[in-house]
Design a protein around this motif. Structure first.
Motif, PDB file in Angstrom:
ATOM      1  N   GLY A 169       9.491   1.429  -5.616  1.00  0.00           N
ATOM      2  CA  GLY A 169       9.243   1.561  -4.187  1.00  0.00           C
ATOM      3  C   GLY A 169      10.341   2.320  -3.472  1.00  0.00           C
ATOM      4  O   GLY A 169      11.277   2.841  -4.094  1.00  0.00           O
ATOM      5  N   GLN A 196       0.984   4.387  -5.561  1.00  0.00           N
ATOM      6  CA  GLN A 196       1.502   3.153  -4.978  1.00  0.00           C
ATOM      7  C   GLN A 196       1.909   3.307  -3.518  1.00  0.00           C
ATOM      8  O   GLN A 196       2.144   2.308  -2.829  1.00  0.00           O
ATOM      9  CB  GLN A 196       2.727   2.685  -5.774  1.00  0.00           C
ATOM     10  CG  GLN A 196       2.512   2.563  -7.266  1.00  0.00           C
ATOM     11  CD  GLN A 196       3.819   2.328  -7.985  1.00  0.00           C
ATOM     12  OE1 GLN A 196       4.599   1.442  -7.636  1.00  0.00           O
ATOM     13  NE2 GLN A 196       4.085   3.125  -9.009  1.00  0.00           N
ATOM     14  N   ASP A 214       0.580   4.210  -0.554  1.00  0.00           N
ATOM     15  CA  ASP A 214      -0.155   3.608   0.565  1.00  0.00           C
ATOM     16  C   ASP A 214       0.021   2.095   0.589  1.00  0.00           C
ATOM     17  O   ASP A 214       0.086   1.484   1.670  1.00  0.00           O
ATOM     18  CB  ASP A 214      -1.636   3.967   0.468  1.00  0.00           C
ATOM     19  CG  ASP A 214      -1.906   5.422   0.800  1.00  0.00           C
ATOM     20  OD1 ASP A 214      -1.025   6.058   1.418  1.00  0.00           O
ATOM     21  OD2 ASP A 214      -2.993   5.934   0.451  1.00  0.00           O
ATOM     22  N   GLU A 215       0.109   1.471  -0.586  1.00  0.00           N
ATOM     23  CA  GLU A 215       0.310   0.027  -0.640  1.00  0.00           C
ATOM     24  C   GLU A 215       1.706  -0.343  -0.126  1.00  0.00           C
ATOM     25  O   GLU A 215       1.876  -1.343   0.577  1.00  0.00           O
ATOM     26  CB  GLU A 215       0.112  -0.485  -2.058  1.00  0.00           C
ATOM     27  CG  GLU A 215       0.419  -1.949  -2.271  1.00  0.00           C
ATOM     28  CD  GLU A 215      -0.458  -2.884  -1.455  1.00  0.00           C
ATOM     29  OE1 GLU A 215      -0.071  -4.055  -1.280  1.00  0.00           O
ATOM     30  OE2 GLU A 215      -1.522  -2.452  -0.960  1.00  0.00           O
ATOM     31  N   TRP A 216       2.707   0.460  -0.473  1.00  0.00           N
ATOM     32  CA  TRP A 216       4.051   0.209   0.049  1.00  0.00           C
ATOM     33  C   TRP A 216       4.046   0.242   1.572  1.00  0.00           C
ATOM     34  O   TRP A 216       4.640  -0.607   2.233  1.00  0.00           O
ATOM     35  CB  TRP A 216       5.035   1.261  -0.449  1.00  0.00           C
ATOM     36  CG  TRP A 216       5.268   1.265  -1.926  1.00  0.00           C
ATOM     37  CD1 TRP A 216       5.021   0.262  -2.805  1.00  0.00           C
ATOM     38  CD2 TRP A 216       5.796   2.348  -2.680  1.00  0.00           C
ATOM     39  NE1 TRP A 216       5.368   0.661  -4.065  1.00  0.00           N
ATOM     40  CE2 TRP A 216       5.850   1.926  -4.029  1.00  0.00           C
ATOM     41  CE3 TRP A 216       6.241   3.635  -2.359  1.00  0.00           C
ATOM     42  CZ2 TRP A 216       6.324   2.742  -5.047  1.00  0.00           C
ATOM     43  CZ3 TRP A 216       6.712   4.444  -3.369  1.00  0.00           C
ATOM     44  CH2 TRP A 216       6.764   4.006  -4.698  1.00  0.00           C
ATOM     45  N   ARG A 258       1.466  -0.184   3.585  1.00  0.00           N
ATOM     46  CA  ARG A 258       0.639  -1.247   4.152  1.00  0.00           C
ATOM     47  C   ARG A 258       1.407  -2.563   4.256  1.00  0.00           C
ATOM     48  O   ARG A 258       1.312  -3.271   5.265  1.00  0.00           O
ATOM     49  CB  ARG A 258      -0.619  -1.438   3.298  1.00  0.00           C
ATOM     50  CG  ARG A 258      -1.610  -2.458   3.889  1.00  0.00           C
ATOM     51  CD  ARG A 258      -2.694  -2.821   2.888  1.00  0.00           C
ATOM     52  NE  ARG A 258      -2.157  -3.539   1.763  1.00  0.00           N
ATOM     53  CZ  ARG A 258      -1.824  -4.830   1.787  1.00  0.00           C
ATOM     54  NH1 ARG A 258      -1.947  -5.533   2.885  1.00  0.00           N
ATOM     55  NH2 ARG A 258      -1.342  -5.417   0.704  1.00  0.00           N
ATOM     56  N   ARG A 259       2.156  -2.872   3.229  1.00  0.00           N
ATOM     57  CA  ARG A 259       2.833  -4.153   3.226  1.00  0.00           C
ATOM     58  C   ARG A 259       4.255  -4.069   3.796  1.00  0.00           C
ATOM     59  O   ARG A 259       4.974  -5.064   3.831  1.00  0.00           O
ATOM     60  CB  ARG A 259       2.879  -4.740   1.815  1.00  0.00           C
ATOM     61  CG  ARG A 259       3.802  -4.038   0.842  1.00  0.00           C
ATOM     62  CD  ARG A 259       3.691  -4.635  -0.554  1.00  0.00           C
ATOM     63  NE  ARG A 259       4.720  -4.103  -1.439  1.00  0.00           N
ATOM     64  CZ  ARG A 259       4.576  -3.952  -2.752  1.00  0.00           C
ATOM     65  NH1 ARG A 259       3.440  -4.286  -3.332  1.00  0.00           N
ATOM     66  NH2 ARG A 259       5.554  -3.485  -3.483  1.00  0.00           N
ATOM     67  N   TYR A 304       6.674  -2.717   2.500  1.00  0.00           N
ATOM     68  CA  TYR A 304       7.509  -2.884   1.316  1.00  0.00           C
ATOM     69  C   TYR A 304       8.344  -4.147   1.459  1.00  0.00           C
ATOM     70  O   TYR A 304       9.545  -4.152   1.457  1.00  0.00           O
ATOM     71  CB  TYR A 304       8.373  -1.654   1.046  1.00  0.00           C
ATOM     72  CG  TYR A 304       9.029  -1.716  -0.303  1.00  0.00           C
ATOM     73  CD1 TYR A 304      10.405  -1.829  -0.408  1.00  0.00           C
ATOM     74  CD2 TYR A 304       8.262  -1.731  -1.446  1.00  0.00           C
ATOM     75  CE1 TYR A 304      11.011  -1.904  -1.643  1.00  0.00           C
ATOM     76  CE2 TYR A 304       8.871  -1.806  -2.681  1.00  0.00           C
ATOM     77  CZ  TYR A 304      10.241  -1.891  -2.778  1.00  0.00           C
ATOM     78  OH  TYR A 304      10.827  -1.986  -3.997  1.00  0.00           O
TER      79      TYR A 304
END
Length: 209
Positions: A153, A200, A202-204, A206-207, A209
């Motif tokens: 990340g 990965q 977009d997920e980083w 969204r959350r 990180y």
């Protein structure tokens, strides 16, 4: 002569905001048989000098100025007779570690640092630190990302002088534009590729990180 990358890991501490942590840092040396540049100078000058050997060191390039990346930069530079380069936006962090010894030269976005008949292009990637940079070698197909991007990340943004939204923009606009085959050599931990981290991203975001 062929351009190559030499690598070592050194152990020490990272201190900021009144806290200190044990860390392992990567140090990278890029060059040929005659000359090289050192990327970051963390905890152990002797370990870095062992990688350099009898080559001429053209520069000590700092990806950013957190103390675990620059603690030994002046000592290493003096040992090999080379200048220390740092992006000027990171002087606020540099001065926390070396208030009486400024860097010798500035790094600037899109600047090319020549070595071994090739070059490393400077990409200003703020977020983890205001003057953070990555160093991209087209010829080697690699980018040295310091603490901007890791296999797991983006770099941490929970401390002084860091910003999550800024590091997200830096990764999206400056690193994810590189070819998927580009190898990512970070300041800590294992290497990866742009292609491996791209899915990965977009997920980083969204959350957070």
């Amino acid at each position: 002569m062929a351009l190559r990358i030499d690598h070592t890991t050194t152990s020490g501490t990272f201190s900021l905001d009144g806290q200190t942590f044990d860390v392992d840092n990567n140090a990278w040396v890029v060059g040929d048989d005659r000359e090289c540049v050192v990327i970051d100078a963390p905890h152990d000058v002797a370990a870095i000098l062992a990688l350099v050997g009898d080559r001429e060191v053209l520069a000590v390039l700092c990806t950013h100025a957190h103390d675990d990346h620059v603690r030994k930069a002046p000592e290493l530079a003096d040992a090999v007779g080379a200048p220390v380069f740092l992006h000027p936006d990171d002087m606020v962090l540099w001065n926390l570690t070396h208030p009486d010894r400024p860097p010798d030269r500035e790094l600037a976005d899109r600047q090319v640092v020549g070595v071994g008949g090739s070059g490393l292009q400077v990409l200003h990637t703020p977020g983890h630190a205001p003057g953070a940079v990555c160093l991209h070698s087209v010829d080697l197909g690699v980018v040295f990302t310091g603490d901007t991007l890791f296999a797991g990340g983006p770099g941490a943004t929970g401390r002084s002088y860091s910003d999550f939204d800024v590091i997200v923009r830096s990764i999206r606009d400056r690193l994810l534009t590189l070819p998927d085959s580009t190898v990512v050599h970070p300041g800590h931990g294992e290497s990866t590729t742009i292609g491996a981290v791209r899915p990965q991203f977009d997920e980083w975001v969204r959350r957070g990180y």
